[in-house]
Design a protein around this motif. Structure first.
Motif, PDB file in Angstrom:
ATOM      1  N   SER A 226      -0.544 -57.579  -6.172  1.00 53.09           N
ATOM      2  CA  SER A 226      -0.798 -58.606  -5.089  1.00 53.09           C
ATOM      3  C   SER A 226      -1.589 -58.051  -3.774  1.00 53.09           C
ATOM      4  N   ARG A 227      -2.509 -58.595  -3.536  1.00 54.44           N
ATOM      5  CA  ARG A 227      -3.248 -57.916  -2.038  1.00 54.44           C
ATOM      6  C   ARG A 227      -2.361 -58.755  -0.953  1.00 54.44           C
ATOM      7  N   GLN A 228      -1.589 -59.937  -1.311  1.00 55.83           N
ATOM      8  CA  GLN A 228      -1.110 -60.335  -0.279  1.00 55.83           C
ATOM      9  C   GLN A 228       0.456 -60.005   0.138  1.00 55.83           C
ATOM     10  N   SER A 229       1.181 -58.917  -0.737  1.00 62.46           N
ATOM     11  CA  SER A 229       2.324 -58.642  -0.614  1.00 62.46           C
ATOM     12  C   SER A 229       2.180 -57.525   0.416  1.00 62.46           C
ATOM     13  N   ALA A 230       3.269 -57.192   1.144  1.00 63.77           N
ATOM     14  CA  ALA A 230       3.438 -56.234   2.089  1.00 63.77           C
ATOM     15  C   ALA A 230       3.551 -54.853   1.599  1.00 63.77           C
ATOM     16  N   THR A 231       3.757 -54.798   0.311  1.00 67.74           N
ATOM     17  CA  THR A 231       4.006 -53.365  -0.348  1.00 67.74           C
ATOM     18  C   THR A 231       2.551 -52.920  -0.631  1.00 67.74           C
ATOM     19  N   PRO A 232       2.321 -51.725  -0.295  1.00 73.19           N
ATOM     20  CA  PRO A 232       1.050 -51.074  -0.451  1.00 73.19           C
ATOM     21  C   PRO A 232       0.670 -50.864  -1.950  1.00 73.19           C
ATOM     22  N   LEU A 233      -0.709 -51.224  -2.059  1.00 72.01           N
ATOM     23  CA  LEU A 233      -1.085 -51.465  -3.566  1.00 72.01           C
ATOM     24  C   LEU A 233      -0.690 -50.056  -4.435  1.00 72.01           C
ATOM     25  N   TYR A 234      -0.652 -48.901  -3.993  1.00 71.09           N
ATOM     26  CA  TYR A 234      -0.314 -47.966  -4.862  1.00 71.09           C
ATOM     27  C   TYR A 234       1.138 -47.889  -5.222  1.00 71.09           C
ATOM     28  N   GLN A 235       1.937 -48.359  -4.208  1.00 66.91           N
ATOM     29  CA  GLN A 235       3.174 -48.633  -4.706  1.00 66.91           C
ATOM     30  C   GLN A 235       3.391 -49.577  -5.871  1.00 66.91           C
ATOM     31  N   GLN A 236       2.758 -50.799  -5.731  1.00 63.05           N
ATOM     32  CA  GLN A 236       2.688 -51.696  -6.620  1.00 63.05           C
ATOM     33  C   GLN A 236       2.511 -51.473  -7.948  1.00 63.05           C
ATOM     34  N   ILE A 237       1.373 -50.167  -8.001  1.00 64.06           N
ATOM     35  CA  ILE A 237       0.950 -49.644  -9.310  1.00 64.06           C
ATOM     36  C   ILE A 237       2.059 -48.684  -9.799  1.00 64.06           C
ATOM     37  N   GLU A 238       2.628 -48.008  -8.932  1.00 64.42           N
ATOM     38  CA  GLU A 238       3.831 -47.286  -9.498  1.00 64.42           C
ATOM     39  C   GLU A 238       5.005 -48.052 -10.128  1.00 64.42           C
ATOM     40  N   GLN A 239       5.359 -49.261  -9.441  1.00 64.12           N
ATOM     41  CA  GLN A 239       6.460 -49.899  -9.728  1.00 64.12           C
ATOM     42  C   GLN A 239       6.121 -50.535 -11.230  1.00 64.12           C
ATOM     43  N   TYR A 240       4.669 -50.876 -11.442  1.00 60.99           N
ATOM     44  CA  TYR A 240       4.517 -51.756 -12.785  1.00 60.99           C
ATOM     45  C   TYR A 240       4.230 -50.531 -13.856  1.00 60.99           C
ATOM     46  N   ILE A 241       3.921 -49.119 -13.606  1.00 64.97           N
ATOM     47  CA  ILE A 241       4.058 -48.179 -14.418  1.00 64.97           C
ATOM     48  C   ILE A 241       5.616 -47.860 -14.853  1.00 64.97           C
ATOM     49  N   VAL A 242       6.191 -47.734 -13.775  1.00 65.16           N
ATOM     50  CA  VAL A 242       7.731 -47.464 -13.906  1.00 65.16           C
ATOM     51  C   VAL A 242       8.429 -48.256 -14.702  1.00 65.16           C
ATOM     52  N   HIS A 243       8.069 -49.575 -14.695  1.00 61.66           N
ATOM     53  CA  HIS A 243       8.415 -50.852 -15.315  1.00 61.66           C
ATOM     54  C   HIS A 243       8.270 -50.686 -16.899  1.00 61.66           C
ATOM     55  N   GLU A 244       7.007 -50.433 -16.988  1.00 59.02           N
ATOM     56  CA  GLU A 244       6.457 -50.093 -18.543  1.00 59.02           C
ATOM     57  C   GLU A 244       7.239 -48.930 -19.049  1.00 59.02           C
ATOM     58  N   ILE A 245       7.490 -47.935 -18.279  1.00 63.28           N
ATOM     59  CA  ILE A 245       8.240 -46.783 -19.018  1.00 63.28           C
ATOM     60  C   ILE A 245       9.455 -47.202 -19.198  1.00 63.28           C
ATOM     61  N   THR A 246      10.335 -47.785 -18.167  1.00 61.30           N
ATOM     62  CA  THR A 246      11.851 -47.950 -18.592  1.00 61.30           C
ATOM     63  C   THR A 246      11.655 -49.228 -19.799  1.00 61.30           C
ATOM     64  N   ALA A 247      10.972 -50.009 -19.964  1.00 61.35           N
ATOM     65  CA  ALA A 247      11.076 -51.104 -20.755  1.00 61.35           C
ATOM     66  C   ALA A 247      10.690 -50.601 -22.208  1.00 61.35           C
ATOM     67  N   GLY A 248       9.780 -49.378 -22.205  1.00 59.06           N
ATOM     68  CA  GLY A 248       9.771 -48.773 -23.616  1.00 59.06           C
ATOM     69  C   GLY A 248       8.229 -49.336 -24.061  1.00 59.06           C
ATOM     70  N   THR A 249       7.778 -49.850 -23.293  1.00 59.89           N
ATOM     71  CA  THR A 249       6.377 -50.262 -23.396  1.00 59.89           C
ATOM     72  C   THR A 249       5.615 -48.866 -23.591  1.00 59.89           C
ATOM     73  N   LEU A 250       5.649 -47.935 -22.703  1.00 59.84           N
ATOM     74  CA  LEU A 250       5.032 -46.668 -22.535  1.00 59.84           C
ATOM     75  C   LEU A 250       5.904 -45.704 -23.118  1.00 59.84           C
ATOM     76  N   ALA A 251       5.657 -44.910 -24.205  1.00 57.28           N
ATOM     77  CA  ALA A 251       6.541 -44.147 -24.861  1.00 57.28           C
ATOM     78  C   ALA A 251       6.523 -42.914 -24.195  1.00 57.28           C
ATOM     79  N   ALA A 252       7.544 -42.047 -24.556  1.00 60.45           N
ATOM     80  CA  ALA A 252       7.512 -40.629 -24.050  1.00 60.45           C
ATOM     81  C   ALA A 252       6.159 -39.950 -24.742  1.00 60.45           C
ATOM     82  N   HIS A 253       5.577 -39.091 -23.896  1.00 55.06           N
ATOM     83  CA  HIS A 253       4.172 -38.125 -24.180  1.00 55.06           C
ATOM     84  C   HIS A 253       3.151 -39.110 -24.727  1.00 55.06           C
ATOM     85  N   SER A 254       3.032 -40.632 -24.397  1.00 51.67           N
ATOM     86  CA  SER A 254       1.834 -41.234 -24.724  1.00 51.67           C
ATOM     87  C   SER A 254       0.927 -41.123 -23.484  1.00 51.67           C
TER      88      SER A 254
END
Length: 246
Positions: free
Chosen positions: A3-31
């Protein structure tokens, strides 16, 4: 997604999304992750923003890069180990697929004693928030964490339920602060009787201690913390590297 309306910088939002995908198992190790160009198109952001997010995740241990091939998910063993400045307890726990929770021991506003006032660069007696929690992983007590912040910088923060809420996430997302640097000192000492009881330590018990001052993007102290950790249940392995953009 972001969200561009969020106070969180865009790059941090992308980080949070990728970390969530990793911890949820959607992105597997070495993918392999999508290419930078694909991410730029997906999120409608610049290459600089994408590259900043990816580089930070490499430094945090979630990703690794292969020249000419792109970015890949690190294996669980390579992901953040136990402790890193500017990573919250909850972030580290989720990276290890563990369930974090807390028992709040203290949550109130107090006048700053001289030692904390000096560290936070405020006059003695200034109102500061004091938060103390007994930290659990998968139901086992692993640490006692105390945090002190100038009350003027985080009004109403104690309205949150800190049995589950992440302090660092709130500071970033609710208050818009960038946590850019953490100065940390790690040591060990004998536990007091109360600490040994809370952490279920044998007598005489030893705790690992972590003193930290966290700074914002203006290089001003935002938070002082003290962590006391069970040396067997929560051994400290520090992630090194430039973290000024986390």
């Amino acid at each position: 997604m972001i969200s561009r309306q969020s106070a969180t910088p865009l790059y941090q939002q992308i980080e949070q999304y990728i970390v969530h995908e990793i911890t949820a198992g959607t992105l597997a190790a070495h993918s392999r992750l999508s290419s930078e160009r694909e991410m730029m198109k997906q999120w409608e952001v610049s290459r600089i923003t994408v590259r900043q997010a990816l580089n930070d995740l490499v430094l945090r241990g979630y990703l690794y890069s292969v020249p000419g091939k792109g970015f890949f998910v690190a294996s669980k063993q390579e992901q953040p180990n136990e402790f890193a400045a500017l990573l919250s307890f909850s972030e580290v726990a989720h990276a290890h697929k563990q369930v974090p929770n807390s028992r709040v021991l203290k949550a109130h506003v107090i006048p700053a004693p001289a030692s904390l006032a000096h560290q936070l660069q405020v006059p003695p007696g200034t109102e500061i928030v004091e938060l103390e929690r007994l930290r659990y992983l998968d139901g086992q007590p692993v640490g006692i964490q105390s945090n002190w912040l100038p009350h003027s910088l985080c009004r109403e923060i104690l309205n949150n339920d800190f049995s589950t809420a992440s302090l660092y996430s709130l500071l970033r997302e609710q208050y818009g602060y960038q946590l850019t640097q953490g100065r940390m000192t790690i040591s060990a000492r004998l536990a007091t009787e109360q600490e040994a009881d809370l952490l279920a330590l044998p007598r005489p018990g030893v705790v690992l201690t972590v003193d930290q001052i966290t700074y914002n993007d203006q290089q001003l102290p935002l938070e002082v913390s003290l962590g006391l950790f069970h040396p067997q249940r929560y051994p400290l392995s520090v992630i090194q590297g430039q973290q000024s953009r986390l």
